[in-house]
Design a protein around this motif. Sequence first.
Motif, mmCIF file in Angstrom:
data_model
loop_
_atom_site.group_PDB
_atom_site.id
_atom_site.type_symbol
_atom_site.label_atom_id
_atom_site.label_comp_id
_atom_site.label_asym_id
_atom_site.label_seq_id
_atom_site.Cartn_x
_atom_site.Cartn_y
_atom_site.Cartn_z
ATOM 1 N N LYS A 13 0.627 -1.343 -0.170
ATOM 2 C CA LYS A 13 0.141 -0.141 -0.002
ATOM 3 C C LYS A 13 0.763 1.298 0.047
ATOM 4 N N ASN A 14 1.998 1.161 0.712
ATOM 5 C CA ASN A 14 2.967 2.430 0.705
ATOM 6 C C ASN A 14 3.362 2.720 -0.747
ATOM 7 N N ILE A 15 3.254 1.588 -1.484
ATOM 8 C CA ILE A 15 3.969 1.676 -2.872
ATOM 9 C C ILE A 15 2.791 1.979 -3.768
ATOM 10 N N LEU A 16 1.925 1.537 -3.724
ATOM 11 C CA LEU A 16 0.550 1.723 -4.634
ATOM 12 C C LEU A 16 -0.041 3.070 -4.574
ATOM 13 N N LEU A 17 -0.455 3.284 -3.369
ATOM 14 C CA LEU A 17 -1.447 4.530 -3.072
ATOM 15 C C LEU A 17 -0.863 5.673 -3.496
#
Length: 118
Positions: A13-17
Amino acid sequence: MKLSHEELILIEKNILLPLVRIVLEKDLKTIHSSPFKLKQPYIQLVDRALIQLSKELQMVKRESFSNGIKVIRGNKDVAFSEYDYFCRGYHGKRKYSNAELRNKTLRCLEGYLLYSSQ
């Protein structure tokens, strides 16, 4: 080091959001400058998605901080993007093909747009 399922989800999520946020912000600029006759419904849809995304990103950052997780973008080339993560004092790397990142970002983006349209 073996990461838990929850830690892997937080790292992803830290990568995608942030990628989803970039796409939505660019789309909003495009909508504003486009020749649509009725821009407002599109603007509202993207705005609601950005609001929901911001709330989730804030929650993810809070959870990451409390779990000692930090994600930093590493090397990027034509085919791959690499991310370094730090978790519980350990360092690791995640490597994604750019096509895989694009597909994951697309699925995530669809979720925010469908959620905000309801």
